[in-house]
Design an enzyme around this catalytic site. Structure first.
Site, PDB file in Angstrom:
ATOM      1  N   ARG A 138      -4.705  10.531   4.983  1.00  0.00           N
ATOM      2  CA  ARG A 138      -3.655  11.553   5.061  1.00  0.00           C
ATOM      3  C   ARG A 138      -2.717  11.531   3.866  1.00  0.00           C
ATOM      4  NH1 ARG A 138      -1.647  14.084   8.964  1.00  0.00           N
ATOM      5  NH2 ARG A 138       0.343  13.684   7.971  1.00  0.00           N
ATOM      6  N   ARG A 162      -8.439  -0.273   5.371  1.00  0.00           N
ATOM      7  CA  ARG A 162      -7.647   0.742   4.667  1.00  0.00           C
ATOM      8  C   ARG A 162      -6.341   0.153   4.146  1.00  0.00           C
ATOM      9  NH1 ARG A 162      -5.746   4.874   8.195  1.00  0.00           N
ATOM     10  NH2 ARG A 162      -4.398   4.999   6.394  1.00  0.00           N
ATOM     11  N   LYS A 167       0.837  -1.211   0.000  1.00  0.00           N
ATOM     12  CA  LYS A 167       0.000   0.000   0.000  1.00  0.00           C
ATOM     13  C   LYS A 167       0.872   1.262   0.000  1.00  0.00           C
ATOM     14  CE  LYS A 167      -1.644   1.624   4.028  1.00  0.00           C
ATOM     15  NZ  LYS A 167      -1.300   3.055   4.234  1.00  0.00           N
ATOM     16  N   ASN A 168       1.867   1.287   0.891  1.00  0.00           N
ATOM     17  CA  ASN A 168       2.658   2.511   1.029  1.00  0.00           C
ATOM     18  C   ASN A 168       3.593   2.770  -0.149  1.00  0.00           C
ATOM     19  OD1 ASN A 168       1.378   2.977   3.399  1.00  0.00           O
ATOM     20  ND2 ASN A 168       3.156   2.631   4.726  1.00  0.00           N
ATOM     21  N   ASP A 203       4.892  20.302   7.668  1.00  0.00           N
ATOM     22  CA  ASP A 203       5.763  21.473   7.518  1.00  0.00           C
ATOM     23  C   ASP A 203       6.990  21.186   6.644  1.00  0.00           C
ATOM     24  OD1 ASP A 203       6.358  19.761   9.755  1.00  0.00           O
ATOM     25  OD2 ASP A 203       7.912  21.173  10.357  1.00  0.00           O
ATOM     26  N   LEU A 204       7.528  19.982   6.752  1.00  0.00           N
ATOM     27  CA  LEU A 204       8.753  19.675   5.989  1.00  0.00           C
ATOM     28  C   LEU A 204       8.454  19.547   4.488  1.00  0.00           C
ATOM     29  CD1 LEU A 204      10.308  17.110   8.509  1.00  0.00           C
ATOM     30  CD2 LEU A 204      10.896  19.528   8.236  1.00  0.00           C
ATOM     31  N   ARG A 249       1.326  14.558  13.238  1.00  0.00           N
ATOM     32  CA  ARG A 249       1.718  14.360  11.842  1.00  0.00           C
ATOM     33  C   ARG A 249       1.649  15.636  10.987  1.00  0.00           C
ATOM     34  NH1 ARG A 249      -0.302   8.478  10.009  1.00  0.00           N
ATOM     35  NH2 ARG A 249       1.523   8.610   8.686  1.00  0.00           N
ATOM     36  N   PRO A 250       2.510  16.589  11.293  1.00  0.00           N
ATOM     37  CA  PRO A 250       2.520  17.835  10.503  1.00  0.00           C
ATOM     38  C   PRO A 250       3.062  17.609   9.088  1.00  0.00           C
ATOM     39  CG  PRO A 250       4.354  17.804  12.061  1.00  0.00           C
ATOM     40  CD  PRO A 250       3.548  16.570  12.335  1.00  0.00           C
ATOM     41  N   ASP A 280       5.602   0.776  11.868  1.00  0.00           N
ATOM     42  CA  ASP A 280       4.387   0.101  11.401  1.00  0.00           C
ATOM     43  C   ASP A 280       4.311  -1.369  11.851  1.00  0.00           C
ATOM     44  OD1 ASP A 280       3.572   2.409  10.224  1.00  0.00           O
ATOM     45  OD2 ASP A 280       3.937   1.791   8.162  1.00  0.00           O
ATOM     46  N   CYS A 339      -4.016  12.729  13.426  1.00  0.00           N
ATOM     47  CA  CYS A 339      -4.672  11.421  13.365  1.00  0.00           C
ATOM     48  C   CYS A 339      -4.393  10.702  14.669  1.00  0.00           C
ATOM     49  CB  CYS A 339      -4.202  10.623  12.173  1.00  0.00           C
ATOM     50  SG  CYS A 339      -2.511  10.073  12.328  1.00  0.00           S
TER      51      CYS A 339
HETATM   52  C1  UD1 Z   1       4.819   6.997   6.254  1.00  0.00           C
HETATM   53  C2  UD1 Z   1       3.954   5.765   6.169  1.00  0.00           C
HETATM   54  C3  UD1 Z   1       3.540   5.290   7.555  1.00  0.00           C
HETATM   55  C4  UD1 Z   1       4.768   5.114   8.429  1.00  0.00           C
HETATM   56  C5  UD1 Z   1       5.649   6.359   8.408  1.00  0.00           C
HETATM   57  C6  UD1 Z   1       6.964   6.163   9.134  1.00  0.00           C
HETATM   58  C7  UD1 Z   1       2.816   5.998   4.049  1.00  0.00           C
HETATM   59  C8  UD1 Z   1       1.555   6.284   3.321  1.00  0.00           C
HETATM   60  N1  UD1 Z   1       2.768   6.076   5.377  1.00  0.00           N
HETATM   61  O1  UD1 Z   1       4.038   8.036   6.831  1.00  0.00           O
HETATM   62  O2  UD1 Z   1       2.833   4.066   7.434  1.00  0.00           O
HETATM   63  O3  UD1 Z   1       4.375   4.846   9.761  1.00  0.00           O
HETATM   64  O4  UD1 Z   1       5.963   6.724   7.047  1.00  0.00           O
HETATM   65  O5  UD1 Z   1       7.671   5.097   8.609  1.00  0.00           O
HETATM   66  O6  UD1 Z   1       3.838   5.698   3.445  1.00  0.00           O
HETATM   67  N2  UD1 Z   1       7.102  14.878  10.272  1.00  0.00           N
HETATM   68  C9  UD1 Z   1       7.183  16.216  10.570  1.00  0.00           C
HETATM   69  N3  UD1 Z   1       6.933  17.109   9.560  1.00  0.00           N
HETATM   70  C10 UD1 Z   1       6.625  16.732   8.289  1.00  0.00           C
HETATM   71  C11 UD1 Z   1       6.546  15.342   8.008  1.00  0.00           C
HETATM   72  C12 UD1 Z   1       6.788  14.431   9.018  1.00  0.00           C
HETATM   73  O7  UD1 Z   1       7.469  16.615  11.699  1.00  0.00           O
HETATM   74  O8  UD1 Z   1       6.418  17.589   7.436  1.00  0.00           O
HETATM   75  C13 UD1 Z   1       7.360  13.877  11.349  1.00  0.00           C
HETATM   76  C14 UD1 Z   1       6.147  12.999  11.656  1.00  0.00           C
HETATM   77  O9  UD1 Z   1       5.262  13.607  12.537  1.00  0.00           O
HETATM   78  C15 UD1 Z   1       6.810  11.760  12.229  1.00  0.00           C
HETATM   79  C16 UD1 Z   1       8.119  11.665  11.435  1.00  0.00           C
HETATM   80  O10 UD1 Z   1       8.340  12.963  10.892  1.00  0.00           O
HETATM   81  O11 UD1 Z   1       7.121  11.954  13.587  1.00  0.00           O
HETATM   82  C17 UD1 Z   1       8.085  10.655  10.294  1.00  0.00           C
HETATM   83  O12 UD1 Z   1       6.937  10.875   9.495  1.00  0.00           O
HETATM   84  P1  UD1 Z   1       6.890  10.518   7.949  1.00  0.00           P
HETATM   85  O13 UD1 Z   1       8.079   9.687   7.612  1.00  0.00           O
HETATM   86  O14 UD1 Z   1       6.664  11.767   7.183  1.00  0.00           O
HETATM   87  O15 UD1 Z   1       5.582   9.612   7.869  1.00  0.00           O
HETATM   88  P2  UD1 Z   1       4.504   9.557   6.728  1.00  0.00           P
HETATM   89  O16 UD1 Z   1       5.142   9.785   5.414  1.00  0.00           O
HETATM   90  O17 UD1 Z   1       3.328  10.385   7.110  1.00  0.00           O
END
Ligand code: UD1
Length: 423
Positions: free
Chosen positions: A92, A400, A22-23, A124-125, A121-122, A308, A116
């Site tokens: 998301r 999902r 899925k991811n 910003d990056l 889960r911001p 995960d 969520c």
């Molecule tokens: C993806 C996976 C999810 C998995 C996660 C971590 C998908 C669809 N989902 O989620 O199943 O649990 O990777 O392996 O592929 N963060 C920020 N700012 C940002 C983005 C992220 O602070 O702009 C933080 C998040 O809150 C979290 C960390 O960075 O603490 C990692 O998140 P991220 O790797 O971005 O997860 P997702 O891509 O949402």
């Protein structure tokens, strides 16, 4: 609403085939926005999140023909550049359309995903990276409104403060159509990122450093891509979940269509818990342990232990002989399954981001509630060994991301059926 009813205590045996990831499929589907000609995707998992993203593409004006594990997507006809709240709120990962929409059309609006169950889960990056490429970003009325500079996005040097899977994916897709070179430092290295890089490279985008934390991308300067047929990689989290099903029931089961390299962290932990494995190409068999030993886990980015898989391992640790420590480093609130596992008789104590899991002799069936996707599968795993009947409610979370979980487990010998709540 559906729920799963499990009568625990059955040994499992046989073979299960692992679906596409899925991811990995979600960013691959989002990347088709970078093309104005049809793209054929194969080995898609049959899960709700995939259908949600395909629906979003049709709402934008794309043409999607989806049957079983195959979809042909033609985004040559996209007319709208707005990803509406109704879809993004369901999933998301819809935020993954931000980079490709902006890169191809120079402007887009995507609803803010919000928090969520597993944490804030911001994004910003994601936004900072696109701004570095020259985009102007405004947040208004719950939407991210992004506009590329005159002539399109520009290559840039992007250093992520934190490793982000989605942020790396959005940046990669934007960089593919940008003008000039983009370098991403501290990029995520997950197999899903590698699949996206390989897909972009198959369309002629030059990418250096695939599979490392430093990626260098030469953009096409706005020219849409033409993708060859793309096959989705096997789902490493689904595979890990079935290994845990074998482990918790202490049964011998075989998984087909697995990429063993992608599940090394889970195999290592299960070996330390006393399980043996036979590996033959893309097939892996888990053999029962004489005694299930406790385990210490810290969740980190790939190739470390995946967040995960944290909940599923906690279910196995709940019946190990001794005390396990599980520390969650990625998501601040990813312990919603603890109280539900304790309802089944587990002895788990939570302090901050660490759970101390004292193995118990037995779990007992009860009504439990799924809180997020992977937490739900942990409850199903616990139900497989709990004495009596476990009803796992709110399984829309499971739907999902798991392709026919109850069908695959039932084929392995589990006593599990899907039922409908009486109103
Ligand atoms: C993806 C996976 C999810 C998995 C996660 C971590 C998908 C669809 N989902 O989620 O199943 O649990 O990777 O392996 O592929 N963060 C920020 N700012 C940002 C983005 C992220 O602070 O702009 C933080 C998040 O809150 C979290 C960390 O960075 O603490 C990692 O998140 P991220 O790797 O971005 O997860 P997702 O891509 O949402």
């Amino acid at each position: 609403m559906d729920y799963l009813q499990i009568n625990g205590g059955k040994k499992l045996n046989g073979t299960v085939t692992i679906s596409g990831a899925k991811n990995a499929a979600l960013p691959v589907i989002a990347a088709t926005i970078l093309s104005d000609s049809p793209v054929k995707l194969t080995n898609l998992p049959n899960v709700v999140d995939i259908r949600t993203l395909l629906k979003l593409l049709t709402m934008l004006g794309g043409k999607v023909v989806h049957e079983g594990t195959v979809a042909t997507i033609d985004n040559g006809s996209i007319t709208s550049h707005k990803a509406v709240y109704e879809i993004v709120a369901q999933m998301r990962a819809s935020i993954l359309v931000l980079g490709p929409l902006l890169a191809r059309f120079g402007e887009c609006e995507v609803s803010l995903p919000g928090g969520c169950a597993i944490g804030q889960r911001p994004i910003d990056l994601h936004l900072k990276a696109l701004e570095s490429m020259g985009a102007s970003i405004e947040i208004k009325g719950g939407y991210v409104h992004a506009v590329a500079p005159e002539g399109g996005l520009k290559g840039a040097k992007i250093i992520f403060d934190k490793i982000t899977v989605g942020g790396t994916e959005n940046t990669l897709m934007a960089a593919a159509l940008a003008h000039g070179t983009t370098t991403i430092l501290n990029a995520a290295k997950e197999p899903e990122i590698v699949q996206l890089c390989v897909m972009l490279a198959s369309a002629g985008v030059s990418i250096e450093g695939i599979g490392t934390s430093e990626l260098t991308i030469e953009g096409t300067g706005g020219k849409p891509l033409t993708f060859p047929q793309t096959e989705i990689i096997p789902d490493r989290i689904e595979a890990g979940t079935y290994l845990c099903a074998g482990a918790i029931t202490n049964s011998e089961i075989t998984l087909n269509k697995v990429d063993v390299e992608h599940i090394r962290a889970s195999i290592d932990k299960l070996e330390s818990m006393g399980f043996d494995f036979t590996i033959d190409g893309d097939t892996i068999t888990i053999h029962p342990a004489e005694e299930i030993k406790p385990v210490n886990i810290i969740t980190v980015e790939y190739p470390g232990f995946p967040t995960d898989m944290q909940a599923q391992f906690m279910a196995v640790a709940a019946i190990a002989k001794g005390e396990s420590l599980i520390e969650e480093r990625l998501f601040e609130n990813r312990f919603m399954h603890v109280s539900e596992l304790n309802r089944l008789g587990a002895d788990i104590w939570l302090k901050g981001s660490t759970a101390a899991v004292k193995g118990v002799e037995k779990l007992y069936g009860a009504d439990v509630m799924a809180t997020d996707l992977r937490a739900s599968s942990a409850l199903v795993l616990a139900g497989l060994v709990a004495e009596g009947t476990t009803n796992v409610r709110r399984i829309y979370h499971l739907d999902r991301g798991y392709d026919d979980l109850e069908g695959k487990l039932a084929a392995l010998g589990a006593d599990i059926i899907r039922k409908r709540e009486q109103k």
